[in-house]
Design a protein around this motif. Structure first.
Motif, PDB file in Angstrom:
ATOM      1  N   UNK A 140      -1.876  -2.041  -6.224  1.00 23.14           N
ATOM      2  CA  UNK A 140      -1.513  -1.221  -5.072  1.00 23.14           C
ATOM      3  C   UNK A 140      -2.743  -0.554  -4.463  1.00 23.14           C
ATOM      4  N   UNK A 141      -2.658  -0.280  -3.167  1.00 16.97           N
ATOM      5  CA  UNK A 141      -3.677   0.497  -2.472  1.00 16.97           C
ATOM      6  C   UNK A 141      -3.065   1.840  -2.090  1.00 16.97           C
ATOM      7  N   UNK A 142      -3.881   2.899  -2.100  1.00 19.42           N
ATOM      8  CA  UNK A 142      -3.385   4.211  -1.688  1.00 19.42           C
ATOM      9  C   UNK A 142      -4.194   4.729  -0.519  1.00 19.42           C
ATOM     10  N   UNK A 143      -3.476   5.277   0.477  1.00 17.34           N
ATOM     11  CA  UNK A 143      -4.124   5.901   1.625  1.00 17.34           C
ATOM     12  C   UNK A 143      -3.484   7.263   1.851  1.00 17.34           C
ATOM     13  N   UNK A 144      -4.294   8.323   1.859  1.00 15.16           N
ATOM     14  CA  UNK A 144      -3.778   9.669   2.077  1.00 15.16           C
ATOM     15  C   UNK A 144      -3.350   9.838   3.530  1.00 15.16           C
ATOM     16  N   UNK A 145      -2.073  10.149   3.729  1.00 13.40           N
ATOM     17  CA  UNK A 145      -1.518  10.337   5.067  1.00 13.40           C
ATOM     18  C   UNK A 145      -0.479  11.450   5.015  1.00 13.40           C
ATOM     19  N   UNK A 146      -0.513  12.345   5.980  1.00 12.80           N
ATOM     20  CA  UNK A 146       0.506  13.382   6.108  1.00 12.80           C
ATOM     21  C   UNK A 146       1.583  12.858   7.050  1.00 12.80           C
ATOM     22  N   UNK A 147       2.830  12.777   6.574  1.00 15.53           N
ATOM     23  CA  UNK A 147       3.905  12.202   7.390  1.00 15.53           C
ATOM     24  C   UNK A 147       4.156  13.019   8.669  1.00 15.53           C
ATOM     25  N   UNK A 148       3.654  14.249   8.721  1.00 20.48           N
ATOM     26  CA  UNK A 148       3.848  15.083   9.912  1.00 20.48           C
ATOM     27  C   UNK A 148       2.823  14.776  11.002  1.00 20.48           C
ATOM     28  N   UNK A 163      -3.548   8.507  -6.822  1.00 20.17           N
ATOM     29  CA  UNK A 163      -4.487   7.941  -7.797  1.00 20.17           C
ATOM     30  C   UNK A 163      -3.782   7.541  -9.084  1.00 20.17           C
ATOM     31  N   UNK A 164      -2.782   8.346  -9.492  1.00 27.61           N
ATOM     32  CA  UNK A 164      -2.012   8.003 -10.696  1.00 27.61           C
ATOM     33  C   UNK A 164      -1.212   6.725 -10.496  1.00 27.61           C
ATOM     34  N   UNK A 165      -0.657   6.545  -9.312  1.00 31.61           N
ATOM     35  CA  UNK A 165       0.110   5.335  -9.005  1.00 31.61           C
ATOM     36  C   UNK A 165      -0.781   4.110  -9.066  1.00 31.61           C
ATOM     37  N   UNK A 166      -1.969   4.230  -8.500  1.00 31.79           N
ATOM     38  CA  UNK A 166      -2.900   3.091  -8.495  1.00 31.79           C
ATOM     39  C   UNK A 166      -3.370   2.765  -9.907  1.00 31.79           C
ATOM     40  N   UNK A 167      -3.580   3.797 -10.745  1.00 30.82           N
ATOM     41  CA  UNK A 167      -3.969   3.546 -12.132  1.00 30.82           C
ATOM     42  C   UNK A 167      -2.882   2.768 -12.875  1.00 30.82           C
ATOM     43  N   UNK A 222       7.617  -0.702   6.808  1.00 25.34           N
ATOM     44  CA  UNK A 222       7.362   0.646   6.298  1.00 25.34           C
ATOM     45  C   UNK A 222       8.587   1.101   5.517  1.00 25.34           C
ATOM     46  N   UNK A 223       8.388   1.532   4.267  1.00 20.38           N
ATOM     47  CA  UNK A 223       9.488   2.035   3.442  1.00 20.38           C
ATOM     48  C   UNK A 223       9.265   3.538   3.237  1.00 20.38           C
ATOM     49  N   UNK A 224      10.171   4.332   3.787  1.00 20.44           N
ATOM     50  CA  UNK A 224      10.062   5.791   3.746  1.00 20.44           C
ATOM     51  C   UNK A 224      10.921   6.336   2.605  1.00 20.44           C
ATOM     52  N   UNK A 225      10.261   6.850   1.559  1.00 23.88           N
ATOM     53  CA  UNK A 225      10.985   7.390   0.400  1.00 23.88           C
ATOM     54  C   UNK A 225      10.565   8.820   0.087  1.00 23.88           C
ATOM     55  N   UNK A 226       9.959   9.502   1.055  1.00 22.16           N
ATOM     56  CA  UNK A 226       9.447  10.860   0.830  1.00 22.16           C
ATOM     57  C   UNK A 226      10.546  11.893   1.030  1.00 22.16           C
ATOM     58  N   UNK A 241       0.846  -1.183   0.000  1.00 21.02           N
ATOM     59  CA  UNK A 241       0.000   0.000   0.000  1.00 21.02           C
ATOM     60  C   UNK A 241       0.885   1.237   0.000  1.00 21.02           C
ATOM     61  N   UNK A 242       0.426   2.284  -0.675  1.00 22.51           N
ATOM     62  CA  UNK A 242       1.183   3.524  -0.812  1.00 22.51           C
ATOM     63  C   UNK A 242       0.485   4.614  -0.023  1.00 22.51           C
ATOM     64  N   UNK A 243       1.261   5.396   0.718  1.00 22.17           N
ATOM     65  CA  UNK A 243       0.705   6.502   1.487  1.00 22.17           C
ATOM     66  C   UNK A 243       1.437   7.788   1.137  1.00 22.17           C
ATOM     67  N   UNK A 244       0.722   8.902   1.211  1.00 26.55           N
ATOM     68  CA  UNK A 244       1.326  10.196   0.928  1.00 26.55           C
ATOM     69  C   UNK A 244       0.303  11.295   1.071  1.00 26.55           C
ATOM     70  N   UNK A 245       0.796  12.536   0.950  1.00 23.50           N
ATOM     71  CA  UNK A 245      -0.106  13.684   1.109  1.00 23.50           C
ATOM     72  C   UNK A 245      -0.855  14.021  -0.168  1.00 23.50           C
ATOM     73  N   UNK A 246      -0.279  13.679  -1.317  1.00 21.78           N
ATOM     74  CA  UNK A 246      -0.843  14.097  -2.598  1.00 21.78           C
ATOM     75  C   UNK A 246      -1.772  13.012  -3.147  1.00 21.78           C
ATOM     76  N   UNK A 247      -3.064  13.256  -3.019  1.00 19.70           N
ATOM     77  CA  UNK A 247      -4.050  12.277  -3.449  1.00 19.70           C
ATOM     78  C   UNK A 247      -4.024  12.055  -4.958  1.00 19.70           C
TER      79      UNK A 247
END
Length: 348
Positions: free
Chosen positions: A26-34, A17-21, A49-53, A7-13
């Motif tokens: 993959x699954x996407x969940x909107x999450x702010x790392x802060x 969505x482009x990654x999932x397309x 957890x793989x942190x690549x941000x 599953x992919x997480x990030x701030x930019x929805x």
């Protein structure tokens, strides 16, 4: 046969969505790392957890690692910043207490480059006296604004090297030298940058002389980088938001140049022994953005499959104490390289 879901997480929805397309599995969940509470909740039920941000420069806390420790989940990042690495290392005891493995700096450089240095050191005929890391990436290597921001931010950091076993501070983008990166890449100019593998190799292997250099193409980018390091005030170069805006502003020009020069990446890591013996490992790949993913995936697979992971916050060279596992990860990390050689003569 092993399988896993991601599953992919990030701030930019929109990006999610482009990654999932592109990858419907993959699954996407909107999450702010802060948001630490949201991070901990998002980590529920995962194995790693793989942190690549990135960029990691000028971060004030290691939020994602702290959340992983709180959630009791193994962690991996592709950090390429000294300060962030040291912040992460300060959480070593917390990671041990939480019974997790946190592998830091596990990209291509640092990451695979650390393993190259470890291999070169082990193959020497005597105690290591010097290790040099030399890197080249054409344009942005296909990584776009992220690597651009990283390079500009590094221009605001004093460079930590080691000379005769003692820390030696150098100016950023100084110490220019020309390095042979093999027949396909050729000789390139590289300059000093503040990179974490210098500190980790010094700590783990007690090498008295260590430095890391980087260069790009076309050479006008090298000239611009050295100019910024010399002429632009440090308070500007260390402002992550401002540098990000500047990188986005010149993005169209950078993309146009990338289309001409390509994204070739090369590494040359050399260890010299106290008896003068030398080992150099040379790596070349067609695209930085691709080889970073392959390198990180080699570490990811190890973290998911190994039954005997050490606990704590670990450098790549500490993670792989078993010789067979070390060779397996290194081989997997360089498997798509167009150049992979070992030399016994010095690079200069």
């Amino acid at each position: 046969m092993h399988s896993c879901s991601s599953r992919v997480s990030g701030r930019n929805e929109q990006v999610g969505e482009e990654i999932v397309r592109e990858s419907p599995s993959l699954q996407f969940k909107k999450v702010d790392y802060r948001d630490k509470d949201a991070l901990v909740a998002a980590m529920k039920g995962v194995s790693l957890v793989v942190h690549s941000a990135g960029p990691f420069q000028q971060r004030q806390t290691a939020e994602v690692l702290e959340a992983a420790i709180g959630a009791g989940v193994n962690y991996q990042d592709v950090c390429d910043d000294v300060d962030h690495m040291e912040m992460s290392r300060s959480l070593h005891d917390d990671a041990v207490e939480s019974n997790i493995t946190a592998a830091i700096c596990t990209g291509i450089y640092p990451g695979i480059s650390n393993l190259m240095a470890a291999k070169a050191i082990r193959d020497l005929d005597a105690a290591p006296e010097q290790v040099t890391f030399d890197y080249f990436t054409a344009g942005t290597g296909g990584a776009g604004p992220t690597i651009l921001s990283t390079t500009f931010l590094l221009c605001g950091e004093d460079v930590r090297t080691y000379v005769d076993g003692k820390p030696s501070i150098k100016k950023p983008a100084s110490g220019v030298r020309r390095v042979d990166f093999g027949e396909q890449v050729g000789h390139k100019n590289v300059f000093l940058l503040n990179l974490p593998e210098v500190l980790s190799i010094a700590e783990v292997y007690k090498v008295p002389n260590i430095s890391a250099r980087f260069g790009t193409a076309p050479d006008i980018w090298n000239v611009l980088t050295r100019f910024m390091a010399c002429a632009v005030p440090k308070k500007i170069l260390t402002n992550q938001a401002l540098i990000a805006k500047f990188s986005e502003f010149i993005g169209p020009l950078v993309r146009a140049v990338d289309a001409i020069v390509g994204g070739t990446t090369a590494m040359r890591v050399e260890a010299v022994g106290s008896d003068g013996s030398s080992r150099s490992l040379l790596y070349g790949h067609e695209e930085l953005s691709e080889c970073v993913g392959i390198a990180a995936a080699a570490f990811t697979w190890h973290l998911l499959m190994s039954k005997n992971l050490p606990k704590g916050v670990l450098y790549p060279e500490e993670l792989l104490s078993d010789p067979d596992e070390f060779e397996a990860v290194l081989e997997s990390g360089v498997r798509t390289a167009f150049d992979w050689k070992t030399f016994t003569e010095k690079s200069l």
